[in-house]
Design an enzyme around this catalytic site. Sequence first.
Site, PDB file in Angstrom:
ATOM      1  N   HIS A 147      40.589  39.140  48.585  1.00 22.86           N
ATOM      2  CA  HIS A 147      41.215  37.540  48.998  1.00 22.86           C
ATOM      3  C   HIS A 147      39.991  36.089  48.755  1.00 22.86           C
ATOM      4  O   HIS A 147      40.735  35.494  48.086  1.00 22.86           O
ATOM      5  CB  HIS A 147      42.134  37.542  49.554  1.00 22.86           C
ATOM      6  CG  HIS A 147      43.191  38.393  49.930  1.00 22.86           C
ATOM      7  ND1 HIS A 147      44.767  37.778  49.687  1.00 22.86           N
ATOM      8  CD2 HIS A 147      43.897  39.219  50.724  1.00 22.86           C
ATOM      9  CE1 HIS A 147      45.103  38.782  49.638  1.00 22.86           C
ATOM     10  NE2 HIS A 147      44.985  39.596  49.954  1.00 22.86           N
ATOM     11  N   HIS A 186      43.800  47.199  41.593  1.00 27.68           N
ATOM     12  CA  HIS A 186      45.550  46.867  40.359  1.00 27.68           C
ATOM     13  C   HIS A 186      44.749  45.384  39.672  1.00 27.68           C
ATOM     14  O   HIS A 186      44.037  44.693  39.913  1.00 27.68           O
ATOM     15  CB  HIS A 186      46.459  47.013  40.044  1.00 27.68           C
ATOM     16  CG  HIS A 186      47.286  45.910  38.905  1.00 27.68           C
ATOM     17  ND1 HIS A 186      47.814  44.742  39.094  1.00 27.68           N
ATOM     18  CD2 HIS A 186      47.217  45.816  38.004  1.00 27.68           C
ATOM     19  CE1 HIS A 186      47.934  44.291  38.545  1.00 27.68           C
ATOM     20  NE2 HIS A 186      48.382  45.126  37.321  1.00 27.68           N
ATOM     21  N   THR A 193      44.524  40.512  33.242  1.00 32.46           N
ATOM     22  CA  THR A 193      45.158  39.120  32.231  1.00 32.46           C
ATOM     23  C   THR A 193      45.362  39.530  31.207  1.00 32.46           C
ATOM     24  O   THR A 193      45.342  40.496  30.471  1.00 32.46           O
ATOM     25  CB  THR A 193      44.040  38.137  32.287  1.00 32.46           C
ATOM     26  OG1 THR A 193      43.051  39.207  31.825  1.00 32.46           O
ATOM     27  CG2 THR A 193      43.482  38.326  34.074  1.00 32.46           C
TER      28      THR A 193
END
Length: 287
Positions: A157, A123, A126
């Site tokens: 990450h 997912h 913005t």
Amino acid sequence: MTEDFTDRKDRASAWFRSLRDRITAAFEDLETRFDGPGAPGRFEVTPTSRADGGGGIMSVMRGGRVFEKVGVNWSAVHGTLGERAQKAMAARGVPGMADDPRFWASGISLVAHMVNPHTPAVHMNTRMFWTPGAWWFGGGADLNPCLEYPEDTAHFHAQLQAACDAHSPDYYSRFKAWADEYFFVPHRGRARGVGGIFYDDLNTGDWEADFAFTQAVGSAFLPAFLPVTERRLGTVWSDSDREAQLVHRGLYAEYNLVYDRGTKFGLETGHDASAVLMSLPPVAKWP
């Protein structure tokens, strides 16, 4: 605040749309490059509208070689917030809602559900939001594997951290912690995935800096997600892997229908219901 932000609204809206174009092109290219069964998937593009003002583009691909279902939506909407939405905004500290409940919002929202259970669902969104009393940015991305590979989680990450670190040394730790809290499913007592970043109500007082950060988050998505996907496309999967995938999708659906802010806001403000609910998986199971 009386400034209507016309130029800034136009810039933000245009950038979100350009990001949508880049991502859909990259996904269709991946479908073409992967030598899987059947024809490569292509997006079905449908204009959407909101009765009170504005609309967008809903792009959904179904039954591809890589993507079982993926939606990449862009919108720019405006109008007047209803009573429930006004109360929700006031509760978040947005000033002036009782006096002038006008709003404007634009953004991109993406959810991908994959064919191979070894490739993670994902997912990303913005957005920019404006009212006569305030403006802010929000968004983030999170990875949702049913079968986790630590190296994939680390790569995802790392890309998000690089985007954050370029703008503030504390953004990644703050927004990672926010994602861990936000993407948690209380009634199941677990996270819906392996996290990422999430932020909302971002207004440092410097619109250009906040917009640049939001652009960085959006631009980090493809470098974060595509290598992870490409690494797993050829992995052989079993019936038990597929079962795990379908049960995990049930968890994802529960979260989006019960807790997700974007789902609630979209439905409460009258946006196209099909576009709002495109995040739901094509097939899911519950234990």
